[in-house]
Scaffold this active site. Sequence first.
Site, PDB file in Angstrom:
ATOM      1  N   LEU A  34       0.836  -1.211   0.000  1.00 48.08           N
ATOM      2  CA  LEU A  34       0.000   0.000   0.000  1.00 48.08           C
ATOM      3  C   LEU A  34       0.867   1.256   0.000  1.00 48.08           C
ATOM      4  O   LEU A  34       0.924   2.006   0.972  1.00 48.08           O
ATOM      5  CB  LEU A  34      -0.992   0.017   1.172  1.00 48.08           C
ATOM      6  N   THR A 133       6.608  -4.902 -18.876  1.00 50.52           N
ATOM      7  CA  THR A 133       6.175  -3.818 -19.754  1.00 50.52           C
ATOM      8  C   THR A 133       6.905  -3.856 -21.098  1.00 50.52           C
ATOM      9  O   THR A 133       8.018  -4.397 -21.190  1.00 50.52           O
ATOM     10  CB  THR A 133       6.466  -2.467 -19.047  1.00 50.52           C
ATOM     11  N   ASP A 134       6.295  -3.233 -22.101  1.00 47.61           N
ATOM     12  CA  ASP A 134       6.970  -3.107 -23.409  1.00 47.61           C
ATOM     13  C   ASP A 134       8.109  -2.084 -23.346  1.00 47.61           C
ATOM     14  O   ASP A 134       8.943  -2.033 -24.256  1.00 47.61           O
ATOM     15  CB  ASP A 134       5.967  -2.716 -24.509  1.00 47.61           C
ATOM     16  N   GLU A 135       8.167  -1.289 -22.263  1.00 49.98           N
ATOM     17  CA  GLU A 135       9.172  -0.220 -22.202  1.00 49.98           C
ATOM     18  C   GLU A 135      10.594  -0.763 -22.094  1.00 49.98           C
ATOM     19  O   GLU A 135      11.562  -0.049 -22.337  1.00 49.98           O
ATOM     20  CB  GLU A 135       8.859   0.751 -21.058  1.00 49.98           C
ATOM     21  N   TYR A 159      12.759   3.597 -14.690  1.00 52.78           N
ATOM     22  CA  TYR A 159      11.650   2.647 -14.558  1.00 52.78           C
ATOM     23  C   TYR A 159      11.878   1.435 -15.464  1.00 52.78           C
ATOM     24  O   TYR A 159      11.892   0.290 -15.011  1.00 52.78           O
ATOM     25  CB  TYR A 159      10.308   3.322 -14.900  1.00 52.78           C
ATOM     26  N   LYS A 163      12.644  -2.559 -14.571  1.00 57.79           N
ATOM     27  CA  LYS A 163      11.785  -3.669 -15.018  1.00 57.79           C
ATOM     28  C   LYS A 163      12.611  -4.650 -15.867  1.00 57.79           C
ATOM     29  O   LYS A 163      12.453  -5.862 -15.754  1.00 57.79           O
ATOM     30  CB  LYS A 163      10.593  -3.140 -15.830  1.00 57.79           C
ATOM     31  N   LYS A 198      -1.050   9.317 -14.405  1.00 56.41           N
ATOM     32  CA  LYS A 198      -0.746   8.835 -15.749  1.00 56.41           C
ATOM     33  C   LYS A 198      -1.607   9.612 -16.753  1.00 56.41           C
ATOM     34  O   LYS A 198      -2.656  10.149 -16.390  1.00 56.41           O
ATOM     35  CB  LYS A 198      -1.039   7.332 -15.848  1.00 56.41           C
TER      36      LYS A 198
HETATM   37  P1  NAD Z   1       0.463   0.768  -9.863  1.00 56.18           P
HETATM   38  O1  NAD Z   1       1.570   1.730  -9.595  1.00 56.18           O
HETATM   39  O2  NAD Z   1      -0.906   1.276 -10.106  1.00 56.18           O
HETATM   40  O3  NAD Z   1       0.344  -0.291  -8.662  1.00 56.18           O
HETATM   41  C1  NAD Z   1       1.477  -0.864  -8.070  1.00 56.18           C
HETATM   42  C2  NAD Z   1       1.021  -1.606  -6.813  1.00 56.18           C
HETATM   43  O4  NAD Z   1       2.178  -2.228  -6.226  1.00 56.18           O
HETATM   44  C3  NAD Z   1       0.416  -0.696  -5.740  1.00 56.18           C
HETATM   45  O5  NAD Z   1      -0.735  -1.286  -5.182  1.00 56.18           O
HETATM   46  C4  NAD Z   1       1.536  -0.581  -4.703  1.00 56.18           C
HETATM   47  O6  NAD Z   1       1.047  -0.371  -3.376  1.00 56.18           O
HETATM   48  C5  NAD Z   1       2.205  -1.941  -4.840  1.00 56.18           C
HETATM   49  N1  NAD Z   1       3.610  -1.912  -4.397  1.00 56.18           N
HETATM   50  C6  NAD Z   1       4.574  -1.015  -4.757  1.00 56.18           C
HETATM   51  N2  NAD Z   1       5.721  -1.291  -4.114  1.00 56.18           N
HETATM   52  C7  NAD Z   1       5.487  -2.407  -3.360  1.00 56.18           C
HETATM   53  C8  NAD Z   1       6.291  -3.186  -2.496  1.00 56.18           C
HETATM   54  N3  NAD Z   1       7.583  -2.885  -2.261  1.00 56.18           N
HETATM   55  N4  NAD Z   1       5.738  -4.265  -1.892  1.00 56.18           N
HETATM   56  C9  NAD Z   1       4.431  -4.589  -2.111  1.00 56.18           C
HETATM   57  N5  NAD Z   1       3.625  -3.868  -2.902  1.00 56.18           N
HETATM   58  C10 NAD Z   1       4.151  -2.792  -3.538  1.00 56.18           C
HETATM   59  O7  NAD Z   1       0.976  -0.114 -11.097  1.00 56.18           O
HETATM   60  P2  NAD Z   1       0.143  -0.738 -12.298  1.00 56.18           P
HETATM   61  O8  NAD Z   1      -0.018   0.283 -13.368  1.00 56.18           O
HETATM   62  O9  NAD Z   1      -1.037  -1.441 -11.773  1.00 56.18           O
HETATM   63  O10 NAD Z   1       1.205  -1.796 -12.850  1.00 56.18           O
HETATM   64  C11 NAD Z   1       1.239  -3.135 -12.322  1.00 56.18           C
HETATM   65  C12 NAD Z   1       2.363  -3.904 -13.021  1.00 56.18           C
HETATM   66  O11 NAD Z   1       2.135  -3.923 -14.426  1.00 56.18           O
HETATM   67  C13 NAD Z   1       3.754  -3.284 -12.823  1.00 56.18           C
HETATM   68  O12 NAD Z   1       4.666  -4.335 -12.632  1.00 56.18           O
HETATM   69  C14 NAD Z   1       4.012  -2.552 -14.126  1.00 56.18           C
HETATM   70  O13 NAD Z   1       5.391  -2.486 -14.408  1.00 56.18           O
HETATM   71  C15 NAD Z   1       3.284  -3.432 -15.117  1.00 56.18           C
HETATM   72  N6  NAD Z   1       2.775  -2.763 -16.329  1.00 56.18           N
HETATM   73  C16 NAD Z   1       2.032  -1.624 -16.222  1.00 56.18           C
HETATM   74  C17 NAD Z   1       1.532  -1.026 -17.385  1.00 56.18           C
HETATM   75  C18 NAD Z   1       0.658   0.201 -17.324  1.00 56.18           C
HETATM   76  O14 NAD Z   1       0.314   0.749 -18.378  1.00 56.18           O
HETATM   77  N7  NAD Z   1       0.251   0.671 -16.145  1.00 56.18           N
HETATM   78  C19 NAD Z   1       1.810  -1.588 -18.634  1.00 56.18           C
HETATM   79  C20 NAD Z   1       2.580  -2.759 -18.691  1.00 56.18           C
HETATM   80  C21 NAD Z   1       3.051  -3.342 -17.537  1.00 56.18           C
HETATM   81  P1  TYD Z   2       2.258   7.773 -18.954  1.00 56.80           P
HETATM   82  O1  TYD Z   2       0.787   7.643 -18.788  1.00 56.80           O
HETATM   83  O2  TYD Z   2       3.074   8.375 -17.847  1.00 56.80           O
HETATM   84  O3  TYD Z   2       2.819   6.333 -19.343  1.00 56.80           O
HETATM   85  P2  TYD Z   2       4.297   5.897 -19.900  1.00 56.80           P
HETATM   86  O4  TYD Z   2       5.265   6.980 -19.646  1.00 56.80           O
HETATM   87  O5  TYD Z   2       4.556   4.666 -19.090  1.00 56.80           O
HETATM   88  O6  TYD Z   2       4.116   5.613 -21.373  1.00 56.80           O
HETATM   89  O7  TYD Z   2       2.527   8.627 -20.252  1.00 56.80           O
HETATM   90  C1  TYD Z   2       1.969   8.259 -21.510  1.00 56.80           C
HETATM   91  C2  TYD Z   2       2.482   9.242 -22.529  1.00 56.80           C
HETATM   92  O8  TYD Z   2       1.916  10.530 -22.232  1.00 56.80           O
HETATM   93  C3  TYD Z   2       3.999   9.426 -22.470  1.00 56.80           C
HETATM   94  O9  TYD Z   2       4.475   9.625 -23.807  1.00 56.80           O
HETATM   95  C4  TYD Z   2       4.181  10.691 -21.663  1.00 56.80           C
HETATM   96  C5  TYD Z   2       2.943  11.512 -21.999  1.00 56.80           C
HETATM   97  N1  TYD Z   2       2.457  12.407 -20.923  1.00 56.80           N
HETATM   98  C6  TYD Z   2       2.166  13.744 -21.207  1.00 56.80           C
HETATM   99  O10 TYD Z   2       2.305  14.196 -22.359  1.00 56.80           O
HETATM  100  N2  TYD Z   2       1.707  14.531 -20.182  1.00 56.80           N
HETATM  101  C7  TYD Z   2       1.563  14.083 -18.906  1.00 56.80           C
HETATM  102  O11 TYD Z   2       1.184  14.870 -17.995  1.00 56.80           O
HETATM  103  C8  TYD Z   2       1.848  12.706 -18.630  1.00 56.80           C
HETATM  104  C9  TYD Z   2       1.691  12.148 -17.246  1.00 56.80           C
HETATM  105  C10 TYD Z   2       2.290  11.908 -19.673  1.00 56.80           C
END
Ligand code: NAD
Ligand code: TYD
Length: 359
Positions: A34, A133-135, A159, A163, A198
Amino acid sequence: MLFVTGGAGFIGSNFILDYLAATQDEALLNIDKLTYAGNPYNLSTLENNPRYRFSQTDICDSTIIAELFTRYRPRAIAHFAAESHVDRSIASPDEFVRTNVNGTFNLLEAARRYWSTLEGKEREEFRFLHVSTDEVYGTLGPRDAPFSEITPYAPNSPYSASKAASDHLVRAYHHTYGLPVLTTNCSNNYGPYHFPEKLIPLVISNALDGKPLPIYGDGMQIRDWLYVKDHCSAIREVLARGTPGETYNVGGWNEKANLDVVHTLCDILDELAPKADGSYRDQISFVKDRPGHDRRYAIDARKIERELGWKPAETFESGIRKTVAWYLANPEWVANVRSGNYMNWIEQQYGGSASAQPA
Ligand code: NAD
Ligand code: TYD
């Protein structure tokens, strides 16, 4: 019992809600520290569900993690927990290395020790699914082929580097110890419970609050967007039928420039929640670019389609409408997550009173 780490975050909480609805009998333990990104309120409907348990635990805590394995004897673990926001990783990378690298290492060690005590069917069927992630593949030029599972890793932000490091450890635990791991590398998700730091949820909530909609640089960076519930169904498939040691790229075939995404959001809001006068597009504000900003991500998701028959159910158009409708129907969720911590971040990132600074 299925272990889910990071289940109070954006994707993890969608996954838990979907998994419990789509399966029967199996219990699930959500292991989440959390952090600011974890919100147990997302799962409040599960309070009296006997299949759901929660442990507020840091994945870096080796003693408690080992105890949880011994006590609950999971048949699999779906590992979502991570620090996930690129801009935060640029401002303070330490926590990204701690959770994403050391935390994943700690889980792998605990899983390896536990798995080595298993025999027969239990040992054969155990799975460690790592959500990535694809990143990790870096950035693409306009005419480059989309990332496939054999694209070399070239992470560009703290980040994505953290990963990538965790993906390599997961891979090594398969090759060295035979641990039955699975890795998914997914594109940008969007949908309900997305934390408003985001792009998509930030733009929706700032638009409704009458605040600037910050576009980094020229706004022509491209991301491949996937509705979060499609990511959840992909993870369920990989967990059920993926081949241990394999990685699967997951994407929506929806490459969009950021500016186009923001225009689409403004147009849907103009239709569903019109302003007294003018368009939400009037709030768009171009701000200073993110350092080292990756220009384009695109995913080739043919392997998971060919081998596991998975395809996204939503188009970008249908998914983005559902997402805007969810935020309009849940203003109290946004108000709830906008804690002091969140406001401090917005202040630090964009300056002024939670508003964007012009470039
Ligand atoms: P998020 O930041 O919304 O959630 C992360 C969760 O992990 C939170 O509930 C946080 O409390 C928990 N957490 C963080 N550090 C912790 C720790 N040390 N111990 C236990 N819990 C911990 O992230 P998300 O967007 O839901 O992403 C989830 C996973 O999917 C990540 O591994 C991310 O790299 C991957 N991912 C995300 C996206 C995206 O677009 N959001 C895309 C591809 C992959
Ligand atoms: P984000 O949602 O942070 O995801 P990621 O960086 O993991 O792709 O950002 C998505 C795209 O939007 C990225 O190219 C950065 C851009 N972005 C903005 O232009 N303005 C913003 O305030 C944020 C948070 C992201």
